[in-house]
Design a protein around this motif. Structure first.
Motif, PDB file in Angstrom:
ATOM      1  N   ILE A  47       0.839  -1.204   0.000  1.00  0.00           N
ATOM      2  CA  ILE A  47       0.000   0.000   0.000  1.00  0.00           C
ATOM      3  C   ILE A  47       0.873   1.254   0.000  1.00  0.00           C
ATOM      4  N   TYR A  48       1.941   1.233   0.789  1.00  0.00           N
ATOM      5  CA  TYR A  48       2.810   2.413   0.845  1.00  0.00           C
ATOM      6  C   TYR A  48       3.441   2.699  -0.510  1.00  0.00           C
ATOM      7  N   TYR A  49       4.060   1.692  -1.103  1.00  0.00           N
ATOM      8  CA  TYR A  49       4.787   1.932  -2.356  1.00  0.00           C
ATOM      9  C   TYR A  49       3.868   2.193  -3.539  1.00  0.00           C
ATOM     10  N   LEU A  50       2.688   1.622  -3.551  1.00  0.00           N
ATOM     11  CA  LEU A  50       1.804   1.813  -4.698  1.00  0.00           C
ATOM     12  C   LEU A  50       0.913   3.045  -4.587  1.00  0.00           C
ATOM     13  N   TYR A  51       0.568   3.472  -3.369  1.00  0.00           N
ATOM     14  CA  TYR A  51      -0.385   4.568  -3.263  1.00  0.00           C
ATOM     15  C   TYR A  51       0.011   5.626  -2.221  1.00  0.00           C
ATOM     16  N   ALA A  52       0.293   5.213  -1.021  1.00  0.00           N
ATOM     17  CA  ALA A  52       0.417   6.168   0.081  1.00  0.00           C
ATOM     18  C   ALA A  52       1.675   7.020   0.021  1.00  0.00           C
ATOM     19  N   LYS A  53       2.711   6.562  -0.635  1.00  0.00           N
ATOM     20  CA  LYS A  53       3.974   7.304  -0.682  1.00  0.00           C
ATOM     21  C   LYS A  53       3.775   8.724  -1.211  1.00  0.00           C
ATOM     22  N   ASP A  54       2.935   8.861  -2.203  1.00  0.00           N
ATOM     23  CA  ASP A  54       2.696  10.171  -2.799  1.00  0.00           C
ATOM     24  C   ASP A  54       1.616  10.979  -2.088  1.00  0.00           C
ATOM     25  N   HIS A  55       0.860  10.338  -1.194  1.00  0.00           N
ATOM     26  CA  HIS A  55      -0.286  11.011  -0.581  1.00  0.00           C
ATOM     27  C   HIS A  55      -0.130  11.275   0.919  1.00  0.00           C
TER      28      HIS A  55
END
Length: 61
Positions: A47-55
């Motif tokens: 989840i972190y690498y695919l979505y949350a890193k940028d948000h």
């Protein structure tokens, strides 16, 4: 072989946790993010690498 896969997942989550510490977000946001990464290493890492890193900076200003 299974231990190697688990070790890779844990290493990636530790790298993600270090990345979270470098982000300009609140302390509560950092704590919540790191706890989720360490409790759920594979799911949290994905989840972190695919979505949350940028948000993260938007979520925890």
């Amino acid at each position: 072989m299974m231990r190697f896969i688990i070790l890779i997942g844990e290493i990636l989550c530790i790298i993600a946790a270090i990345d979270v510490l470098k982000k300009p977000i609140s302390v509560i946001g950092k704590v919540i993010s790191i706890i989720l990464l360490l409790i759920l290493p594979w799911l949290g890492g994905i989840i972190y690498y695919l979505y949350a890193k940028d948000h993260l900076t938007e979520w925890f200003k």
